[in-house]
Design a protein around this motif. Structure first.
Motif, PDB file in Angstrom:
ATOM      1  N   TYR A  78      29.353  35.211  50.992  1.00 35.24           N
ATOM      2  CA  TYR A  78      30.050  36.482  50.797  1.00 35.24           C
ATOM      3  C   TYR A  78      31.212  36.315  49.811  1.00 35.24           C
ATOM      4  CZ  TYR A  78      33.029  40.476  51.872  1.00 35.24           C
ATOM      5  OH  TYR A  78      33.831  41.582  51.779  1.00 35.24           O
ATOM      6  N   GLN A  79      31.994  35.257  49.988  1.00 34.18           N
ATOM      7  CA  GLN A  79      33.139  35.061  49.099  1.00 34.18           C
ATOM      8  C   GLN A  79      32.695  34.757  47.665  1.00 34.18           C
ATOM      9  OE1 GLN A  79      35.442  32.166  51.253  1.00 34.18           O
ATOM     10  NE2 GLN A  79      36.441  33.745  52.467  1.00 34.18           N
ATOM     11  N   VAL A  80      31.622  34.002  47.497  1.00 34.30           N
ATOM     12  CA  VAL A  80      31.089  33.749  46.157  1.00 34.30           C
ATOM     13  C   VAL A  80      30.608  35.065  45.539  1.00 34.30           C
ATOM     14  CG1 VAL A  80      29.221  32.629  44.873  1.00 34.30           C
ATOM     15  CG2 VAL A  80      30.540  31.324  46.534  1.00 34.30           C
ATOM     16  N   GLN A  81      30.029  35.933  46.343  1.00 35.66           N
ATOM     17  CA  GLN A  81      29.582  37.235  45.839  1.00 35.66           C
ATOM     18  C   GLN A  81      30.762  38.075  45.368  1.00 35.66           C
ATOM     19  OE1 GLN A  81      27.295  38.471  49.260  1.00 35.66           O
ATOM     20  NE2 GLN A  81      25.374  37.817  48.320  1.00 35.66           N
ATOM     21  N   LEU A  82      31.895  37.977  46.050  1.00 33.80           N
ATOM     22  CA  LEU A  82      33.092  38.692  45.588  1.00 33.80           C
ATOM     23  C   LEU A  82      33.545  38.147  44.236  1.00 33.80           C
ATOM     24  CD1 LEU A  82      35.122  39.061  48.918  1.00 33.80           C
ATOM     25  CD2 LEU A  82      34.034  40.897  47.597  1.00 33.80           C
ATOM     26  N   PHE A  83      33.531  36.835  44.087  1.00 35.53           N
ATOM     27  CA  PHE A  83      33.884  36.232  42.793  1.00 35.53           C
ATOM     28  C   PHE A  83      32.903  36.702  41.723  1.00 35.53           C
ATOM     29  CE2 PHE A  83      33.671  32.497  39.831  1.00 35.53           C
ATOM     30  CZ  PHE A  83      34.926  32.676  39.272  1.00 35.53           C
ATOM     31  N   ALA A  84      31.624  36.740  42.062  1.00 33.78           N
ATOM     32  CA  ALA A  84      30.596  37.203  41.121  1.00 33.78           C
ATOM     33  C   ALA A  84      30.848  38.651  40.718  1.00 33.78           C
ATOM     34  CB  ALA A  84      29.210  37.048  41.728  1.00 33.78           C
ATOM     35  N   HIS A  85      31.399  39.450  41.633  1.00 31.60           N
ATOM     36  CA  HIS A  85      31.753  40.846  41.322  1.00 31.60           C
ATOM     37  C   HIS A  85      32.782  40.880  40.189  1.00 31.60           C
ATOM     38  CE1 HIS A  85      32.722  45.072  42.133  1.00 31.60           C
ATOM     39  NE2 HIS A  85      33.991  44.723  42.057  1.00 31.60           N
ATOM     40  N   LEU A  86      33.781  40.017  40.279  1.00 31.15           N
ATOM     41  CA  LEU A  86      34.797  39.949  39.219  1.00 31.15           C
ATOM     42  C   LEU A  86      34.186  39.468  37.907  1.00 31.15           C
ATOM     43  CD1 LEU A  86      37.707  39.993  38.135  1.00 31.15           C
ATOM     44  CD2 LEU A  86      37.958  37.670  39.044  1.00 31.15           C
ATOM     45  N   ILE A  87      33.373  38.434  37.971  1.00 28.76           N
ATOM     46  CA  ILE A  87      32.744  37.896  36.762  1.00 28.76           C
ATOM     47  C   ILE A  87      31.897  38.969  36.086  1.00 28.76           C
ATOM     48  CG2 ILE A  87      31.063  36.194  35.913  1.00 28.76           C
ATOM     49  CD1 ILE A  87      33.854  35.070  36.714  1.00 28.76           C
ATOM     50  N   ALA A  88      31.115  39.706  36.881  1.00 31.38           N
ATOM     51  CA  ALA A  88      30.264  40.769  36.330  1.00 31.38           C
ATOM     52  C   ALA A  88      31.115  41.839  35.653  1.00 31.38           C
ATOM     53  CB  ALA A  88      29.404  41.382  37.432  1.00 31.38           C
ATOM     54  N   LYS A  89      32.252  42.171  36.252  1.00 23.12           N
ATOM     55  CA  LYS A  89      33.147  43.174  35.661  1.00 23.12           C
ATOM     56  C   LYS A  89      33.713  42.669  34.331  1.00 23.12           C
ATOM     57  CE  LYS A  89      35.719  46.865  35.555  1.00 23.12           C
ATOM     58  NZ  LYS A  89      35.168  48.205  35.430  1.00 23.12           N
ATOM     59  N   LEU A  90      34.172  41.433  34.292  1.00 24.47           N
ATOM     60  CA  LEU A  90      34.761  40.882  33.061  1.00 24.47           C
ATOM     61  C   LEU A  90      33.734  40.767  31.944  1.00 24.47           C
ATOM     62  CD1 LEU A  90      37.096  38.099  34.521  1.00 24.47           C
ATOM     63  CD2 LEU A  90      37.715  40.421  33.799  1.00 24.47           C
ATOM     64  N   LYS A  91      32.471  40.584  32.336  1.00 21.50           N
ATOM     65  CA  LYS A  91      31.388  40.507  31.355  1.00 21.50           C
ATOM     66  C   LYS A  91      31.143  41.837  30.652  1.00 21.50           C
ATOM     67  CE  LYS A  91      27.310  37.723  31.803  1.00 21.50           C
ATOM     68  NZ  LYS A  91      26.233  37.251  32.649  1.00 21.50           N
ATOM     69  N   THR A  92      31.527  42.942  31.282  1.00 27.58           N
ATOM     70  CA  THR A  92      31.302  44.269  30.696  1.00 27.58           C
ATOM     71  C   THR A  92      32.448  44.732  29.810  1.00 27.58           C
ATOM     72  OG1 THR A  92      32.316  45.537  32.506  1.00 27.58           O
ATOM     73  CG2 THR A  92      29.977  44.967  32.738  1.00 27.58           C
ATOM     74  N   LEU A  93      33.584  44.066  29.886  1.00 35.22           N
ATOM     75  CA  LEU A  93      34.769  44.501  29.153  1.00 35.22           C
ATOM     76  C   LEU A  93      34.836  43.815  27.794  1.00 35.22           C
ATOM     77  CD1 LEU A  93      37.330  44.424  32.119  1.00 35.22           C
ATOM     78  CD2 LEU A  93      36.049  46.397  31.231  1.00 35.22           C
TER      79      LEU A  93
END
Length: 176
Positions: A78-93
């Motif tokens: 779950y915590q890795v998935q939260l980190f992945a959420h941030l990474i995915a967001k930064l990839k779009t910016l």
């Protein structure tokens, strides 16, 4: 949108909101540094949203009990998935010729490799981002037993242009 008031009751909503704020701060160039603790092994936090009613700390002291190990695994995923959420967001910016992720260097991991034994060797760490071309991705690297984690932090400082000859107990800069 309406201004949020207070802290969201849902941990999931709260964590994702904080990660979104960090991404916005990067995008607006308000800061280039942020630290966020998703959860710590010593915490009494339970994770009912993923089916873990027991405290994180109790699950980290699993005693090799398969039920506790499964719950501890769920917390870590779950915590890795939260980190992945941030990474995915930064990839779009978009930023310059790439993305904010391309120009960032982010470290994710824990302070213990085995909470049951309080073992801090072989820490599970993930380095994400390209540091504006300073870090090659897509690799798994294992360093010699006893290598101080601060050697990695010293290398990270170097890759983002904040050179330092010393950082905590670092003995040398790692090749990343």
């Amino acid at each position: 949108p309406a201004r949020p008031i207070g802290i969201p009751e849902s941990y999931d909503e709260h964590a994702k909101l904080m990660l979104e704020l960090a991404a916005l701060a990067f995008q607006a160039d308000i800061t280039r540094v942020f630290t966020f603790t998703l959860g710590k092994e010593q915490s009494a936090r339970a994770y009912p949203e993923i089916g873990v009613e027991e405290a994180h700390h109790a699950m980290s002291h699993h005693g090799n009990d398969p039920i506790k190990l499964e719950k501890y695994f769920k917390i870590n995923v779950y915590q890795v998935q939260l980190f992945a959420h941030l990474i995915a967001k930064l990839k779009t910016l978009k930023e310059g010729t790439g993305t904010i992720l391309d120009h960032s260097l982010m470290l994710y991991g824990g302070g213990l490799s085995d909470g049951n034994m309080h073992d801090h060797n072989d820490l599970p760490l993930v380095l994400a981002g390209g540091a504006a071309g300073g870090v090659k991705g897509g690799r798994a690297i294992r360093y010699a037993q006893g290598t101080p984690a601060n050697n990695l932090l010293l290398a990270m400082l170097d890759r983002v242009g904040a050179q330092s000859e010393k950082f905590g107990d670092a003995t040398a800069m790692l090749t990343v």
